[in-house]
Design a protein around this motif. Structure first.
Motif, short mmCIF file in Angstrom:
data_model
loop_
_atom_site.label_atom_id
_atom_site.label_comp_id
_atom_site.label_asym_id
_atom_site.label_seq_id
_atom_site.Cartn_x
_atom_site.Cartn_y
_atom_site.Cartn_z
N ALA A 79 0.84 -1.20 0.00
CA ALA A 79 0.00 0.00 0.00
C ALA A 79 0.87 1.25 0.00
O ALA A 79 1.94 1.30 0.60
N ALA A 80 0.40 2.24 -0.71
CA ALA A 80 1.13 3.52 -0.78
C ALA A 80 1.09 4.20 0.58
O ALA A 80 0.09 4.14 1.29
N PRO A 81 2.18 4.80 0.98
CA PRO A 81 2.21 5.48 2.28
C PRO A 81 1.22 6.63 2.29
O PRO A 81 0.99 7.32 1.30
N ALA A 82 0.64 6.80 3.43
CA ALA A 82 -0.33 7.90 3.57
C ALA A 82 0.38 9.24 3.51
O ALA A 82 1.49 9.40 4.02
N VAL A 83 -0.27 10.15 2.86
CA VAL A 83 0.29 11.50 2.73
C VAL A 83 -0.11 12.31 3.95
O VAL A 83 -1.30 12.44 4.25
N VAL A 84 0.91 12.79 4.66
CA VAL A 84 0.65 13.60 5.86
C VAL A 84 0.47 15.05 5.42
O VAL A 84 1.34 15.62 4.76
N PRO A 85 -0.65 15.61 5.69
CA PRO A 85 -0.86 17.01 5.25
C PRO A 85 0.10 17.95 5.95
O PRO A 85 0.46 17.78 7.12
N ALA A 86 0.57 18.94 5.20
CA ALA A 86 1.49 19.94 5.75
C ALA A 86 0.76 20.80 6.77
O ALA A 86 -0.38 21.20 6.56
N VAL A 87 1.46 21.02 7.85
CA VAL A 87 0.89 21.84 8.92
C VAL A 87 1.62 23.19 8.92
O VAL A 87 2.84 23.25 9.02
N THR A 88 0.88 24.21 8.77
CA THR A 88 1.46 25.56 8.78
C THR A 88 1.77 25.97 10.21
O THR A 88 0.91 25.90 11.09
N ARG A 89 3.05 26.34 10.42
CA ARG A 89 3.45 26.74 11.77
C ARG A 89 2.87 28.10 12.11
O ARG A 89 2.82 29.01 11.27
N ARG A 90 2.44 28.20 13.32
CA ARG A 90 1.85 29.45 13.76
C ARG A 90 2.95 30.49 13.95
O ARG A 90 3.97 30.22 14.58
N LYS A 91 2.77 31.64 13.40
CA LYS A 91 3.73 32.72 13.57
C LYS A 91 3.65 33.29 14.98
O LYS A 91 2.56 33.55 15.49
N VAL A 92 4.82 33.40 15.55
CA VAL A 92 4.89 33.93 16.91
C VAL A 92 4.91 35.45 16.84
O VAL A 92 5.66 36.04 16.06
N ALA A 93 4.08 36.04 17.61
CA ALA A 93 4.02 37.51 17.63
C ALA A 93 5.33 38.08 18.18
O ALA A 93 6.01 37.44 18.99
N PRO A 94 5.74 39.25 17.70
CA PRO A 94 6.97 39.87 18.20
C PRO A 94 6.87 40.12 19.70
O PRO A 94 5.77 40.15 20.27
N PRO A 95 8.01 40.25 20.35
CA PRO A 95 8.01 40.45 21.79
C PRO A 95 7.17 41.65 22.20
O PRO A 95 6.89 42.55 21.41
N GLY A 96 6.84 41.67 23.46
CA GLY A 96 6.00 42.75 23.98
C GLY A 96 6.74 44.05 24.18
O GLY A 96 7.88 44.23 23.74
N GLY A 97 6.09 44.95 24.90
CA GLY A 97 6.62 46.30 25.04
C GLY A 97 7.95 46.37 25.76
O GLY A 97 8.84 47.13 25.35
N ALA A 98 8.14 45.58 26.83
CA ALA A 98 9.39 45.65 27.58
C ALA A 98 10.58 45.22 26.73
O ALA A 98 11.63 45.87 26.74
N ASP A 99 10.41 44.12 25.96
CA ASP A 99 11.50 43.67 25.10
C ASP A 99 11.79 44.68 24.00
O ASP A 99 12.95 44.90 23.63
N VAL A 159 11.33 47.93 24.14
CA VAL A 159 12.03 49.08 24.73
C VAL A 159 13.49 48.74 24.99
O VAL A 159 14.39 49.55 24.75
N PHE A 160 13.75 47.53 25.50
CA PHE A 160 15.12 47.13 25.76
C PHE A 160 15.94 47.07 24.47
O PHE A 160 17.08 47.54 24.43
N ARG A 161 15.33 46.49 23.42
CA ARG A 161 16.04 46.40 22.15
C ARG A 161 16.34 47.78 21.59
O ARG A 161 17.45 48.04 21.10
N ILE A 162 15.41 48.68 21.66
CA ILE A 162 15.63 50.04 21.18
C ILE A 162 16.71 50.74 22.02
O ILE A 162 17.56 51.47 21.50
N GLY A 163 16.68 50.48 23.33
CA GLY A 163 17.65 51.12 24.21
C GLY A 163 19.08 50.70 23.93
O GLY A 163 19.98 51.54 23.84
#
Length: 336
Positions: free
Chosen positions: A6-26, A28-32
């Protein structure tokens, strides 16, 4: 059809969830931290532009003779940094010859031999040495060291005078009436004091590099029958080679720009003095300190040009040190 055909089952591609950019504290730190880096860069560019702008008049007058002339008479048009630049390099070289073995020995003792309670004390002591003002080192060298340790350069001159840099003109070791004052206010004593000043920063970089040597490789060396020194030689020193080079170059950058301690010890001369044990020396930073108060407007421009040359040389050394330290990685050069 069997299950194996039997042909192997095709596993559907799963789209990875995009992680939101860091919050306000991060954010501010990066800008600083980005702003801090840009401010440092802007300060360096401003200093270089200031020296270039104010030294252009002298540089345009002297031309390339500014790098080859030994005398310093800017008001008569005869001036250059050949003598003081050579003196700066010689003082820094002597300083490294003093600082490197001291820093290496102290760093190895702290990281490999000292008990934990003594380790904390020695780390604090080395850091405290770095915090001592340079004028204190200058006073120690000018008032005490060079007058109570004149037998050291005398002994070096007696036994190693066959080396041109260690020869002292006019000194006869067989003359019982010969004075040791020919060794005072020399490149040697200025370099010794500057070496004491740059040793802490060199030691700190080496110590951090040695302490990061992998514990597994240390234990592996012991398992193969190595002594403690054998482990240090085959694991710690190769692993910390980049730190040793980087710390030495950082110390060199500090030694090239040291001013007040050198100014308080040397007897200034405006001629290339290749004999490091003889009285008389000079450096670019000491020249600026000596001439600043009584300089004419054109003389100030010449001093700015000298400062630009020292600024450029120090930047090259420090950028080289940063590049070497940045290339340091775990296990680099280790034989274990």
């Amino acid at each position: 059809m069997t299950q194996l055909d039997a042909a192997p089952a095709v596993v559907p591609a799963v789209t990875r969830r995009k992680v939101a950019p860091p919050g306000g504290a991060d954010r501010v730190f990066r800008i600083g931290i980005r702003a801090a880096g840009l401010i440092v860069l802007a300060i360096m560019i401003t200093v270089g532009f200031f020296l270039l702008q104010n030294g252009t008049t002298a540089l345009s007058t002297a031309g390339w003779r500014f790098l080859t002339t030994q005398t310093w008479q800017p008001d008569s048009g005869n001036f250059g940094i050949a003598a003081v630049l050579v003196g700066t390099i010689l003082i820094a070289t002597v300083a490294l010859c003093v600082a490197f073995p001291l820093a290496l020995g102290v760093a190895l003792y702290i990281s490999e031999y000292a008990q934990p309670r003594w380790k904390r004390f020695l780390v604090s002591l080395v850091d405290l040495m770095a915090a001592v003002p340079s004028v204190v080192y200058g006073l120690f060298g000018a008032v005490y060291l060079q007058w109570n340790a004149l037998d050291v350069p005398r002994w070096i001159a007696v036994h190693f005078s066959w080396l041109p840099p260690l020869r002292v003109d006019g000194f006869d070791p067989n003359d019982p009436l010969g004075s040791n004052t020919v060794f005072a206010s020399s490149t040697f004593f200025a370099g010794v004091i500057v070496g004491m000043m740059v040793m802490p920063i060199t030691c700190s970089v080496m110590r951090e590099a040695f302490s990061q040597a992998p514990q597994g490789e240390r234990e592996g060396a012991y398992a193969l029958g190595a002594t403690r020194w054998g482990m240090i030689r085959s694991v710690v020193l190769p692993f910390g080679r980049s730190g040793m080079i980087g710390g030495t170059m950082l110390g060199l950058g500090r030694a090239l720009g040291e001013t007040i301690a050198v100014y308080m010890i040397i007897a200034p001369v405006f001629a290339i003095q290749p004999h490091i044990l003889s009285s008389g020396a000079n450096s670019v930073s000491a020249l600026i300190a000596q001439q600043w108060g009584a300089a004419s407007p054109f003389g100030l421009s010449a001093l700015m040009a000298a400062g630009l040359a020292l600024f450029t040389l120090t930047l090259v050394v420090n950028f080289g040190a940063s590049a070497v330290i940045a290339r340091s990685r775990s296990g680099q050069g280790s034989d274990a």
